[in-house]
Design an enzyme around this catalytic site. Structure first.
Site, short mmCIF file in Angstrom:
data_model
loop_
_atom_site.label_atom_id
_atom_site.label_comp_id
_atom_site.label_asym_id
_atom_site.label_seq_id
_atom_site.Cartn_x
_atom_site.Cartn_y
_atom_site.Cartn_z
N THR A 13 0.84 -1.21 0.00
CA THR A 13 0.00 0.00 0.00
C THR A 13 0.87 1.26 0.00
OG1 THR A 13 -1.68 -1.21 1.23
CG2 THR A 13 -1.85 1.19 1.24
N VAL A 132 3.17 8.55 11.97
CA VAL A 132 2.03 9.07 12.75
C VAL A 132 1.13 9.92 11.87
CG1 VAL A 132 1.34 10.37 14.80
CG2 VAL A 132 3.51 9.14 14.82
N ILE A 136 -0.46 13.95 7.62
CA ILE A 136 -0.36 15.18 8.43
C ILE A 136 1.09 15.34 8.91
CG2 ILE A 136 -1.18 16.39 10.48
CD1 ILE A 136 -3.65 14.62 10.50
N LYS A 205 1.56 5.36 18.20
CA LYS A 205 1.65 6.73 17.69
C LYS A 205 1.63 7.74 18.82
CE LYS A 205 -0.65 5.58 13.33
NZ LYS A 205 -1.98 5.35 12.72
P1 NDP Z 1 1.48 -3.82 2.96
O1 NDP Z 1 1.20 -5.14 3.57
O2 NDP Z 1 0.53 -3.27 1.96
O3 NDP Z 1 2.92 -3.86 2.29
C1 NDP Z 1 4.01 -4.51 2.87
C2 NDP Z 1 5.08 -4.70 1.79
O4 NDP Z 1 6.20 -5.35 2.36
C3 NDP Z 1 4.61 -5.57 0.62
O5 NDP Z 1 5.07 -5.02 -0.57
C4 NDP Z 1 5.28 -6.91 0.89
O6 NDP Z 1 5.54 -7.65 -0.29
C5 NDP Z 1 6.56 -6.44 1.50
N1 NDP Z 1 7.23 -7.45 2.30
C6 NDP Z 1 6.73 -8.21 3.30
N2 NDP Z 1 7.69 -9.03 3.79
C7 NDP Z 1 8.81 -8.77 3.09
C8 NDP Z 1 10.13 -9.29 3.11
N3 NDP Z 1 10.49 -10.24 3.97
N4 NDP Z 1 11.03 -8.80 2.23
C9 NDP Z 1 10.68 -7.84 1.35
N5 NDP Z 1 9.45 -7.29 1.30
C10 NDP Z 1 8.53 -7.77 2.13
O7 NDP Z 1 1.69 -2.81 4.17
P2 NDP Z 1 1.49 -1.23 4.16
O8 NDP Z 1 2.10 -0.64 2.96
O9 NDP Z 1 0.08 -0.91 4.47
O10 NDP Z 1 2.32 -0.82 5.46
C11 NDP Z 1 3.72 -0.69 5.43
C12 NDP Z 1 4.16 0.08 6.68
O11 NDP Z 1 3.59 1.38 6.65
C13 NDP Z 1 3.71 -0.55 8.00
O12 NDP Z 1 4.70 -0.31 8.96
C14 NDP Z 1 2.45 0.25 8.36
O13 NDP Z 1 2.20 0.28 9.73
C15 NDP Z 1 2.85 1.61 7.85
N6 NDP Z 1 1.76 2.52 7.54
C16 NDP Z 1 0.73 2.09 6.75
C17 NDP Z 1 -0.27 2.98 6.39
C18 NDP Z 1 -1.41 2.57 5.54
O14 NDP Z 1 -2.33 3.37 5.34
N7 NDP Z 1 -1.43 1.37 5.01
C19 NDP Z 1 -0.23 4.37 6.85
C20 NDP Z 1 0.91 4.72 7.66
C21 NDP Z 1 1.86 3.81 7.98
P3 NDP Z 1 4.34 -8.13 -1.26
O15 NDP Z 1 3.82 -6.88 -1.90
O16 NDP Z 1 4.98 -9.03 -2.24
O17 NDP Z 1 3.35 -8.79 -0.37
N1 HSE Z 2 -3.61 1.30 10.32
C1 HSE Z 2 -3.23 2.67 10.46
C2 HSE Z 2 -4.48 3.50 10.64
C3 HSE Z 2 -2.46 3.11 9.24
O1 HSE Z 2 -5.57 3.00 10.35
O2 HSE Z 2 -4.37 4.64 11.08
C4 HSE Z 2 -1.89 4.51 9.36
O3 HSE Z 2 -0.90 4.58 10.32
#
Ligand code: NDP
Ligand code: HSE
Length: 440
Positions: A13, A132, A136, A205
């Protein structure tokens, strides 16, 4: 133009959002900072996984070490999540002296102090704006914008998933499970989503915000956390009738002035669903939006508002950190001011049992004369005053809801009294209680 190579770990994401945003606005960013950021490689778990935005196959690998240890990679994004592999990725990059940009609040909450020390030891930086409140810029605001303020109070709606669920339940009478599935489909929720709905994501957060505001690392063990599982449509409805809205709040609040004996200011740091006045600006924060209300001793009241989760909003925060990292690498502010600097005003986190607040209580009781008197007697013995009582009409059957608004009382006293009330034979379900925050 000068070019810096970016190695990305995680292309889900947020990761694919960052890739897309760099394609969309890379030129603009380059003009603004004088350095072009070029994605060299992206590590993912499975290259064929569908992504919110496509990433060219030639850039993908499943070996994060290939990305982090590539000598041509100058800076690294960790957008994987969790605290195991993510920790290895961040530590490896920092050890190589490469700046790391992360959105991982769980990792910071569990290992923040040692990771920041590691960054310092290796002459580099760990950037975490995206950790966080999604889009924002609250980290920058606290660190830079409010550098001349003492933070008296901070109230934050810091979890997009929970706010989305509460909004849809209150506004559209949607069911909890169905709305949670929607939030997951939109990519807002953590894996597993219990991190969101049990309040732990907000706890991580709030800990980061509290630590930035007060200059000491406040670990999760000191932050009382309650999630939103206990919020029912009935509570949202009764709260609304009383002029309140229920929001999951992160609270960082000075509770008085410095203690004369030890010079420490008592501080509340907690996360729980609370009733807030419906006329307050935070009550209008809907859906996946987040907001942080900050009261500084010089600035007064301020409010930050924006989308708290999702691929694009979070990518915006990552881009801001990428710009800082690139500028630091090229024009050297080699060691940024450490994130958590001890300040002259020392604070002490107060155990939740000592925190005083008003309460909303919903009981399921037998519809019989004398029930209220028995309940009032328990509160009376505990020294807790009842401000108002509502037994809504229109509920038929033997068991009916009874709503009580309690005057201010210490949390421990309310908890113990409700324990006793829950054991009364006329009370037919565990009492439901939410604190009332006036946000004054
Ligand atoms: P996702 O699950 O969408 O993405 C995780 C990514 O990490 C995927 O691309 C996955 O690969 C990859 N991955 C997992 N394991 C491995 C590994 N061992 N080696 C290499 N790549 C790997 O998570 P998000 O993008 O939602 O979240 C990522 C971070 O951002 C988290 O810490 C989350 O808390 C934070 N966050 C998320 C927000 C949100 O709105 N989603 C907002 C703010 C922070 P693959 O694509 O192949 O599965
Ligand atoms: N899971 C978190 C939320 C993502 O819903 O706020 C953003 O940190």
């Amino acid at each position: 133009m000068d070019v810096l190579n970016l190695g990305m770990v995680g292309g889900g994401t947020v990761g694919s959002g960052v890739f897309h945003a760099l394609q969309q606005n890379g030129e603009l960013l380059a003009c603004r900072i004088g350095v072009r950021i070029q994605v060299r490689k992206v590590a993912v778990k499975a290259v064929d996984e569908p992504r919110p935005y496509p990433i060219p196959r030639r850039l993908l690998t499943t070996d994060w070490r290939q990305v982090v240890e590539d000598p041509e990679v100058h800076m690294v994004t960790e957008l994987v999540g969790g605290t195991t592999v993510a920790r290895q990725i961040v530590e490896t990059a920092l050890r190589l002296g490469k700046p790391v940009i992360t959105a991982n609040k769980a990792l910071l909450s569990a290992h923040g102090p040692e990771l920041f020390r590691k960054a310092e030891r290796h002459g580099t930086n760990l950037y975490f704006e995206a950790s966080v409140c999604g889009g924002i810029p609250i980290i920058k605001a606290l660190r830079e914008g409010f550098v001349g303020n003492r933070i008296r109070a901070l109230y934050g709606i810091v979890n997009g998933t929970c706010n989305y669920i509460l909004t849809r339940m209150a506004r559209d009478r949607a069911g909890f499970d169905a709305v949670l599935k929607e939030a997951q489909r939109e990519g807002y929720a953590e894996t597993p989503p219990d991190l969101d709905i049990d309040g732990h994501d907000a706890q991580h957060k709030t800990g980061i915000l509290a630590s930035l505001a007060h200059g000491i690392w406040i670990p999760p063990s000191k932050i009382r956390v309650e999630g939103i599982r206990s919020v029912s449509p009935l509570d949202l409805e009764f709260a609304s009738q009383l002029g309140y809205t229920i929001k999951l709040l992160g609270i960082v609040k000075e509770l008085g002035s410095a203690d004369a004996t030890d010079g420490e200011t008592p501080l509340q740091v907690s996360v729980y669903p609370a009733l807030i006045p419906s006329r307050h600006v935070l009550a209008g924060v809907q859906g996946v939006f987040n907001a942080v209300f900050v009261r500084g001793d010089v600035v007064g009241e301020t409010l930050f508002y924006g989308q708290g989760a999702g691929k694009d909003a979070t990518a915006s925060a990552v881009l801001s950190d990428l710009a800082d990292a690139a500028l630091d690498l090229r024009f050297g502010s080699p060691r940024r001011r450490p994130a958590f600097v001890r300040q002259p005003n020392r604070v002490r986190v107060v155990p939740m049992d000592e925190v005083v607040s008003r309460s909303f209580v919903r009981l399921s009781v037998v519809d019989r004369p004398g029930v209220l008197a028995r309940i009032a007697a328990v509160f009376g013995q505990a020294g807790i005053g009842i401000a108002s009582v509502i037994q809504p009409e229109g509920h038929t059957g033997e068991i009916v809801p009874l709503i009580l608004m309690l005057h201010e009382a210490p949390d421990g006293a309310v908890r113990r009294a409700l324990g006793r009330i829950g054991r009364l034979p006329v009370v037919k379900a565990p009492p439901v209680r939410f604190r009332v925050e006036s946000l004054d």
